[in-house]
Structure formats: C-alpha cells, structure tokens
Motif scaffolding. Structure first.
Motif, PDB file in Angstrom:
ATOM      1  N   GLY A  77       0.795  -1.216   0.000  1.00 49.21           N
ATOM      2  CA  GLY A  77       0.000   0.000   0.000  1.00 49.21           C
ATOM      3  C   GLY A  77       0.831   1.271   0.000  1.00 49.21           C
ATOM      4  N   THR A  78       2.085   1.172  -0.438  1.00 45.25           N
ATOM      5  CA  THR A  78       2.973   2.345  -0.447  1.00 45.25           C
ATOM      6  C   THR A  78       3.350   2.791  -1.848  1.00 45.25           C
ATOM      7  N   VAL A  79       2.601   2.364  -2.849  1.00 45.24           N
ATOM      8  CA  VAL A  79       2.969   2.676  -4.233  1.00 45.24           C
ATOM      9  C   VAL A  79       2.802   4.163  -4.540  1.00 45.24           C
ATOM     10  N   PHE A  80       1.929   4.855  -3.817  1.00 42.35           N
ATOM     11  CA  PHE A  80       1.724   6.274  -4.089  1.00 42.35           C
ATOM     12  C   PHE A  80       2.689   7.162  -3.316  1.00 42.35           C
ATOM     13  N   ASP A  81       3.675   6.566  -2.717  1.00 41.69           N
ATOM     14  CA  ASP A  81       4.748   7.306  -2.070  1.00 41.69           C
ATOM     15  C   ASP A  81       5.676   7.838  -3.162  1.00 41.69           C
ATOM     16  N   PRO A  82       6.172   9.067  -3.032  1.00 41.50           N
ATOM     17  CA  PRO A  82       7.087   9.589  -4.065  1.00 41.50           C
ATOM     18  C   PRO A  82       8.338   8.720  -4.283  1.00 41.50           C
ATOM     19  N   ALA A  83       8.698   7.894  -3.302  1.00 46.75           N
ATOM     20  CA  ALA A  83       9.860   7.009  -3.463  1.00 46.75           C
ATOM     21  C   ALA A  83       9.635   5.962  -4.553  1.00 46.75           C
ATOM     22  N   SER A  84       8.375   5.710  -4.903  1.00 43.68           N
ATOM     23  CA  SER A  84       8.085   4.731  -5.961  1.00 43.68           C
ATOM     24  C   SER A  84       8.575   5.201  -7.319  1.00 43.68           C
ATOM     25  N   LEU A  85       8.713   6.504  -7.482  1.00 40.78           N
ATOM     26  CA  LEU A  85       9.114   7.053  -8.787  1.00 40.78           C
ATOM     27  C   LEU A  85      10.513   6.590  -9.198  1.00 40.78           C
ATOM     28  N   ARG A  86      11.358   6.285  -8.218  1.00 40.03           N
ATOM     29  CA  ARG A  86      12.711   5.855  -8.572  1.00 40.03           C
ATOM     30  C   ARG A  86      12.738   4.492  -9.254  1.00 40.03           C
ATOM     31  N   TYR A  87      11.620   3.765  -9.202  1.00 41.56           N
ATOM     32  CA  TYR A  87      11.542   2.474  -9.890  1.00 41.56           C
ATOM     33  C   TYR A  87      10.891   2.583 -11.259  1.00 41.56           C
ATOM     34  N   VAL A  88      10.339   3.744 -11.586  1.00 42.49           N
ATOM     35  CA  VAL A  88       9.681   3.913 -12.876  1.00 42.49           C
ATOM     36  C   VAL A  88      10.646   4.473 -13.917  1.00 42.49           C
ATOM     37  N   SER A  89      11.466   5.428 -13.525  1.00 42.81           N
ATOM     38  CA  SER A  89      12.404   6.047 -14.477  1.00 42.81           C
ATOM     39  C   SER A  89      13.350   5.050 -15.133  1.00 42.81           C
ATOM     40  N   PRO A  90      13.914   4.075 -14.392  1.00 39.00           N
ATOM     41  CA  PRO A  90      14.782   3.101 -15.072  1.00 39.00           C
ATOM     42  C   PRO A  90      14.077   2.296 -16.153  1.00 39.00           C
ATOM     43  N   ILE A  91      12.785   2.077 -15.989  1.00 41.41           N
ATOM     44  CA  ILE A  91      12.030   1.351 -17.018  1.00 41.41           C
ATOM     45  C   ILE A  91      11.977   2.182 -18.295  1.00 41.41           C
ATOM     46  N   ILE A  92      11.748   3.479 -18.141  1.00 41.15           N
ATOM     47  CA  ILE A  92      11.717   4.371 -19.306  1.00 41.15           C
ATOM     48  C   ILE A  92      13.071   4.357 -20.014  1.00 41.15           C
ATOM     49  N   PHE A  93      14.135   4.523 -19.237  1.00 42.77           N
ATOM     50  CA  PHE A  93      15.476   4.542 -19.829  1.00 42.77           C
ATOM     51  C   PHE A  93      15.821   3.197 -20.470  1.00 42.77           C
ATOM     52  N   ALA A  94      15.388   2.108 -19.851  1.00 45.40           N
ATOM     53  CA  ALA A  94      15.669   0.783 -20.414  1.00 45.40           C
ATOM     54  C   ALA A  94      15.013   0.620 -21.782  1.00 45.40           C
ATOM     55  N   PHE A  95      13.784   1.082 -21.916  1.00 44.25           N
ATOM     56  CA  PHE A  95      13.119   0.968 -23.220  1.00 44.25           C
ATOM     57  C   PHE A  95      13.737   1.886 -24.260  1.00 44.25           C
ATOM     58  N   VAL A  96      14.196   3.062 -23.850  1.00 42.49           N
ATOM     59  CA  VAL A  96      14.879   3.954 -24.797  1.00 42.49           C
ATOM     60  C   VAL A  96      16.190   3.310 -25.258  1.00 42.49           C
ATOM     61  N   ILE A  97      16.945   2.758 -24.326  1.00 40.78           N
ATOM     62  CA  ILE A  97      18.190   2.075 -24.690  1.00 40.78           C
ATOM     63  C   ILE A  97      17.895   0.875 -25.584  1.00 40.78           C
ATOM     64  N   GLY A  98      16.829   0.138 -25.261  1.00 42.57           N
ATOM     65  CA  GLY A  98      16.432  -0.991 -26.098  1.00 42.57           C
ATOM     66  C   GLY A  98      16.060  -0.561 -27.507  1.00 42.57           C
ATOM     67  N   ALA A  99      15.372   0.567 -27.618  1.00 40.96           N
ATOM     68  CA  ALA A  99      15.006   1.080 -28.944  1.00 40.96           C
ATOM     69  C   ALA A  99      16.250   1.482 -29.724  1.00 40.96           C
ATOM     70  N   LEU A 100      17.192   2.146 -29.060  1.00 41.28           N
ATOM     71  CA  LEU A 100      18.429   2.538 -29.744  1.00 41.28           C
ATOM     72  C   LEU A 100      19.223   1.311 -30.190  1.00 41.28           C
ATOM     73  N   ALA A 101      19.266   0.292 -29.337  1.00 40.97           N
ATOM     74  CA  ALA A 101      19.955  -0.944 -29.709  1.00 40.97           C
ATOM     75  C   ALA A 101      19.241  -1.625 -30.873  1.00 40.97           C
ATOM     76  N   THR A 102      17.929  -1.572 -30.874  1.00 45.66           N
ATOM     77  CA  THR A 102      17.161  -2.179 -31.953  1.00 45.66           C
ATOM     78  C   THR A 102      17.384  -1.447 -33.270  1.00 45.66           C
ATOM     79  N   PHE A 103      17.388  -0.104 -33.221  1.00 52.17           N
ATOM     80  CA  PHE A 103      17.663   0.662 -34.437  1.00 52.17           C
ATOM     81  C   PHE A 103      19.087   0.409 -34.933  1.00 52.17           C
ATOM     82  N   THR A 104      20.026   0.270 -34.019  1.00 55.95           N
ATOM     83  CA  THR A 104      21.410  -0.040 -34.412  1.00 55.95           C
ATOM     84  C   THR A 104      21.483  -1.408 -35.084  1.00 55.95           C
TER      85      THR A 104
END
Length: 158
Positions: A77-104
């Motif tokens: 029940g702590t997902v709406f804590d601002p500390a949860s955001l630190r687990y979302v940003s890496p997912i975004i960056f991982a998909f961007v890196i994956g897209a760049l690797a895919t385009f390469t």
C-alpha cells in the motif's frame, strides 16, 4: 491488486528473468562456441545479433527488478509514495536504450546483403514500438506523481 494477482505477476517476472539469464549465459555462449567462422560480413551480423540479445537480457532484468519492487509496494500500500518514482524512471530509460539498440541492429542488418529488407523493417518497427512503450510509461509516471501529490494533500486535509 489482490495478493493472487501480485503472486501471479511475480511468478511471470521470475520466469522472464530465468529465461533472460538462460539466453545470456546458456544460449549465447553455446552459439559462440558452436558457430562456424564465416566471412567478415557474416561475423558482423552474427556478433551484432548476439550482442543485441545480451543487451536485451540486461534490459529485461532491469525492468523485471523495477516492476517487482513496484508490485511489492502495491502489496504494502505504499505505491503512491514519491519514493516509488525511482523504480519507474529506469524502465523508461531501459526501453529507450532498447530502442536505440534495436535501431542499431536494424542498421547493421540493412548494410548486409544477407538479410531481407522486410526483416530490417520489422526490426525497425520493433524499435518504434519500444519508443512508444517508453512514452506510455512516462505518462504513467506522471500519473503516479499526481496521485502521490494528491495523497499527500489529502493526508494534510485529514
């Protein structure tokens, strides 16, 4: 989310991690050791594909870790804590890196005469989908920020 759905999600995440690790440390070395030496172009295509698979495994493992942590926070029940955001940003960056690797990978495959243009187009399309997923997760991150802020404001009112 109920306990059963969190458990099912974690089972799926564990299977995905096991599969990624098997590909990274089982399949890729087996392919490297059993691959016959070819021409320079063939080695470039094969090597780039194997490197892509390894990078994809790292991306999957990073995303699984973050989703696992978020699922744990949902259960507590702590997902709406601002500390949860630190687990979302890496997912975004991982998909961007994956897209760049895919385009390469698509660019390397496009330079080879052995790979059909349709395959290159499909790989490029997968890269576009990854960029789209990163934008979806970015929108979800903003929604999580707003929910955390609303929860804080409601806590102050009550």
């Amino acid at each position: 989310m109920g306990k059963l759905s969190i458990l099912c999600l974690k089972i799926i995440l564990a299977i995905a991690t096991a599969g990624a690790l098997f590909v990274q440390f089982g399949m890729i070395p087996m392919i490297i050791f059993n691959d016959s030496p070819g021409t320079g172009a063939e080695r470039l295509v094969s090597g780039s594909f194997l490197a892509y698979l390894f990078i994809a495994g790292l991306i999957i493992e990073a995303c699984v870790y973050c989703v696992w942590k978020l699922a744990t926070r949902v259960r507590r029940g702590t997902v709406f804590d601002p500390a949860s955001l630190r687990y979302v940003s890496p997912i975004i960056f991982a998909f961007v890196i994956g897209a760049l690797a895919t385009f390469t990978l698509a660019a390397i495959f496009a330079s080879s005469s052995e790979i059909a243009p349709g395959i290159v187009l499909l790989i490029g399309g997968a890269g576009v989908l990854m960029i789209g997923i990163s934008f979806i997760v970015l929108v979800l991150r903003h929604l999580l920020e707003q929910a955390a802020q609303l929860r804080t404001e409601l806590g102050e009112v009550i």
